[in-house]
Design a protein around this motif. Structure first.
Motif, mmCIF file in Angstrom:
data_model
loop_
_atom_site.group_PDB
_atom_site.id
_atom_site.type_symbol
_atom_site.label_atom_id
_atom_site.label_comp_id
_atom_site.label_asym_id
_atom_site.label_seq_id
_atom_site.Cartn_x
_atom_site.Cartn_y
_atom_site.Cartn_z
ATOM 1 N N ARG A 245 -77.497 -0.204 -41.491
ATOM 2 C CA ARG A 245 -76.118 0.010 -41.962
ATOM 3 C C ARG A 245 -75.433 -1.302 -42.306
ATOM 4 N NH1 ARG A 245 -72.407 0.149 -36.801
ATOM 5 N NH2 ARG A 245 -70.852 0.584 -38.385
ATOM 6 N N ALA A 246 -76.212 -2.253 -42.769
ATOM 7 C CA ALA A 246 -75.695 -3.597 -43.035
ATOM 8 C C ALA A 246 -74.504 -3.601 -43.974
ATOM 9 C CB ALA A 246 -76.810 -4.471 -43.605
ATOM 10 N N GLY A 247 -74.488 -2.700 -44.951
ATOM 11 C CA GLY A 247 -73.413 -2.672 -45.919
ATOM 12 C C GLY A 247 -72.067 -2.277 -45.352
ATOM 13 N N THR A 248 -72.064 -1.686 -44.168
ATOM 14 C CA THR A 248 -70.809 -1.268 -43.530
ATOM 15 C C THR A 248 -70.307 -2.293 -42.518
ATOM 16 O OG1 THR A 248 -71.826 -0.109 -41.636
ATOM 17 C CG2 THR A 248 -71.629 1.118 -43.710
ATOM 18 N N LEU A 249 -71.054 -3.356 -42.329
ATOM 19 C CA LEU A 249 -70.753 -4.325 -41.277
ATOM 20 C C LEU A 249 -70.159 -5.613 -41.843
ATOM 21 C CD1 LEU A 249 -74.044 -3.896 -39.205
ATOM 22 C CD2 LEU A 249 -71.814 -2.863 -38.752
ATOM 23 N N PRO A 250 -69.466 -6.380 -41.011
ATOM 24 C CA PRO A 250 -68.964 -7.682 -41.466
ATOM 25 C C PRO A 250 -70.116 -8.574 -41.928
ATOM 26 C CG PRO A 250 -67.983 -7.073 -39.357
ATOM 27 C CD PRO A 250 -69.072 -6.078 -39.622
ATOM 28 N N ALA A 251 -69.816 -9.478 -42.835
ATOM 29 C CA ALA A 251 -70.853 -10.348 -43.398
ATOM 30 C C ALA A 251 -71.588 -11.128 -42.322
ATOM 31 C CB ALA A 251 -70.229 -11.312 -44.410
ATOM 32 N N VAL A 252 -70.885 -11.553 -41.268
ATOM 33 C CA VAL A 252 -71.536 -12.339 -40.219
ATOM 34 C C VAL A 252 -72.601 -11.518 -39.503
ATOM 35 C CG1 VAL A 252 -69.806 -11.771 -38.442
ATOM 36 C CG2 VAL A 252 -71.132 -13.891 -38.261
ATOM 37 N N VAL A 253 -72.382 -10.218 -39.355
ATOM 38 C CA VAL A 253 -73.376 -9.364 -38.710
ATOM 39 C C VAL A 253 -74.513 -9.059 -39.681
ATOM 40 C CG1 VAL A 253 -73.786 -7.168 -37.538
ATOM 41 C CG2 VAL A 253 -71.613 -8.369 -37.210
ATOM 42 N N ARG A 254 -74.159 -8.694 -40.892
ATOM 43 C CA ARG A 254 -75.185 -8.405 -41.906
ATOM 44 C C ARG A 254 -76.131 -9.581 -42.097
ATOM 45 N NH1 ARG A 254 -73.819 -6.802 -48.224
ATOM 46 N NH2 ARG A 254 -75.782 -7.486 -49.169
ATOM 47 N N ASN A 255 -75.572 -10.774 -42.288
ATOM 48 C CA ASN A 255 -76.398 -11.950 -42.572
ATOM 49 C C ASN A 255 -77.282 -12.334 -41.392
ATOM 50 O OD1 ASN A 255 -75.277 -12.155 -45.128
ATOM 51 N ND2 ASN A 255 -73.702 -13.609 -44.487
ATOM 52 N N ASN A 256 -76.727 -12.311 -40.193
ATOM 53 C CA ASN A 256 -77.498 -12.773 -39.034
ATOM 54 C C ASN A 256 -78.437 -11.708 -38.481
ATOM 55 O OD1 ASN A 256 -76.576 -15.630 -38.478
ATOM 56 N ND2 ASN A 256 -74.608 -14.595 -38.693
ATOM 57 N N ALA A 257 -78.064 -10.438 -38.589
ATOM 58 C CA ALA A 257 -79.007 -9.372 -38.225
ATOM 59 C C ALA A 257 -80.196 -9.398 -39.183
ATOM 60 C CB ALA A 257 -78.318 -8.008 -38.260
ATOM 61 N N GLY A 258 -79.897 -9.574 -40.477
ATOM 62 C CA GLY A 258 -80.976 -9.691 -41.457
ATOM 63 C C GLY A 258 -81.839 -10.900 -41.195
ATOM 64 N N GLY A 259 -81.206 -12.028 -40.890
ATOM 65 C CA GLY A 259 -81.969 -13.241 -40.611
ATOM 66 C C GLY A 259 -82.884 -13.083 -39.415
ATOM 67 N N HIS A 260 -82.398 -12.425 -38.379
ATOM 68 C CA HIS A 260 -83.213 -12.212 -37.177
ATOM 69 C C HIS A 260 -84.366 -11.261 -37.471
ATOM 70 C CE1 HIS A 260 -84.527 -11.783 -33.169
ATOM 71 N NE2 HIS A 260 -83.695 -10.839 -32.758
ATOM 72 N N TRP A 261 -84.069 -10.134 -38.135
ATOM 73 C CA TRP A 261 -85.135 -9.163 -38.438
ATOM 74 C C TRP A 261 -86.170 -9.778 -39.376
ATOM 75 C CZ3 TRP A 261 -88.068 -6.788 -42.006
ATOM 76 C CH2 TRP A 261 -88.759 -5.646 -41.612
ATOM 77 N N ASN A 262 -85.710 -10.397 -40.437
ATOM 78 C CA ASN A 262 -86.631 -10.945 -41.443
ATOM 79 C C ASN A 262 -87.575 -11.984 -40.853
ATOM 80 O OD1 ASN A 262 -85.239 -9.358 -43.240
ATOM 81 N ND2 ASN A 262 -84.257 -11.038 -44.324
ATOM 82 N N HIS A 263 -87.037 -12.881 -40.047
ATOM 83 C CA HIS A 263 -87.887 -13.929 -39.484
ATOM 84 C C HIS A 263 -88.846 -13.383 -38.426
ATOM 85 C CE1 HIS A 263 -85.024 -16.551 -41.547
ATOM 86 N NE2 HIS A 263 -85.994 -17.456 -41.508
ATOM 87 N N SER A 264 -88.388 -12.437 -37.617
ATOM 88 C CA SER A 264 -89.277 -11.819 -36.627
ATOM 89 C C SER A 264 -90.459 -11.154 -37.334
ATOM 90 C CB SER A 264 -88.505 -10.793 -35.790
ATOM 91 O OG SER A 264 -87.449 -11.417 -35.076
ATOM 92 N N PHE A 265 -90.192 -10.523 -38.465
ATOM 93 C CA PHE A 265 -91.220 -9.892 -39.297
ATOM 94 C C PHE A 265 -92.129 -10.950 -39.923
ATOM 95 C CE2 PHE A 265 -92.596 -8.369 -43.475
ATOM 96 C CZ PHE A 265 -92.988 -7.052 -43.248
ATOM 97 N N PHE A 266 -91.512 -12.025 -40.396
ATOM 98 C CA PHE A 266 -92.225 -13.081 -41.121
ATOM 99 C C PHE A 266 -93.268 -13.775 -40.269
ATOM 100 C CE2 PHE A 266 -91.894 -17.588 -42.916
ATOM 101 C CZ PHE A 266 -92.686 -17.337 -44.023
ATOM 102 N N TRP A 267 -92.923 -14.132 -39.030
ATOM 103 C CA TRP A 267 -93.885 -14.851 -38.181
ATOM 104 C C TRP A 267 -95.176 -14.049 -38.023
ATOM 105 C CZ3 TRP A 267 -91.438 -18.786 -39.149
ATOM 106 C CH2 TRP A 267 -90.108 -19.036 -38.785
#
Length: 235
Positions: A88-110
């Protein structure tokens, strides 16, 4: 009677520091930095140890810290999983969207990567799907590289399983991903590469294309194949 009162007073004083300490103990953080599944130098020569250390210990940690701070400040987000926040990133403040995405993406990436000796090859099922969608593995790699080099500024390039069960290549800006409600092309990611400059600049400088070429040496095809099988099983 005085002895009893004094004893109770001393007991209260003795207990007070422990009580204060217990009250001051902060709640555990909602999200934590996962350890790398290999040593920092395991991806040499494709990705150097210094880049891996800074990328994981500094950049990824910063996303985790900022996300925990943002979630702690908003009671409406308490108890939500990382996947729920991303969805639901589009409904959240930018700080949550950006950092939740950053955490998920990097956890996936490693987990997307492994040492060159352990990189392996796509499973027969995934190899067939790649051939069906792109013609060949080499053609797929060329298309993936093109999507990565054409991503303006910072972002990611992905291989996803779409709603139709077909493979597709897409890219997202910043720390967005194909699981988000704001994604132009939605699907289940099975492979992803970080094309932010911090992922490659120390070794490759501005040569993003060279980074994308070298990266295939460390793609963990066993993990990608497992993700593909899992995505297909859920259809």
């Amino acid at each position: 009677m005085k002895r009893i009162v004094l004893s109770l007073a001393f007991a209260s004083l003795a207990a007070a520091p422990s009580l204060a300490l217990a009250q001051a103990t902060p709640a555990p953080a909602a999200f934590t930095l996962p350890a790398l599944p290999y040593a920092a130098d395991a991806l040499e020569p494709a990705i150097d140890a210094q880049t891996m250390t800074i990328h994981h210990d500094k950049h990824h940690q910063a996303y985790v810290d900022a996300l925990n701070k943002a979630v702690a400040a908003d009671a409406a987000l308490a108890g939500q999983s990382l996947e729920q926040l991303v969805a639901r990133a589009g409904t959240l403040p930018a700080v949550v969207r950006n950092n939740a995405g950053g955490h998920w993406n990097h956890s996936f990436f490693w987990k997307t990567m492994a040492s060159p000796a352990q990189a392996g090859a796509p499973s027969p099922a995934l190899a067939t799907a790649i051939a069906d969608s792109f013609g060949s593995l080499d053609t797929f790699k060329a298309a993936f590289k093109e999507a990565g080099t054409k991503r303006f500024g910072s972002g990611w390039v992905w291989l996803i399983v779409g709603a139709d069960g077909k493979l597709a290549i897409t890219s997202t800006p910043n720390q967005d991903n194909p699981l988000m409600d704001v994604a132009e092309a939605k699907g289940t990611p099975i492979l992803g590469n970080d094309v932010w400059e911090h992922a490659y600049y120390l070794k490759y400088q501005n040569r993003r294309g060279d980074y994308l070429d070298g990266w295939w040496q460390v793609v963990n095809w066993a993990e990608v194949s497992r993700r593909y099988a899992q995505a297909m099983a859920k259809r």
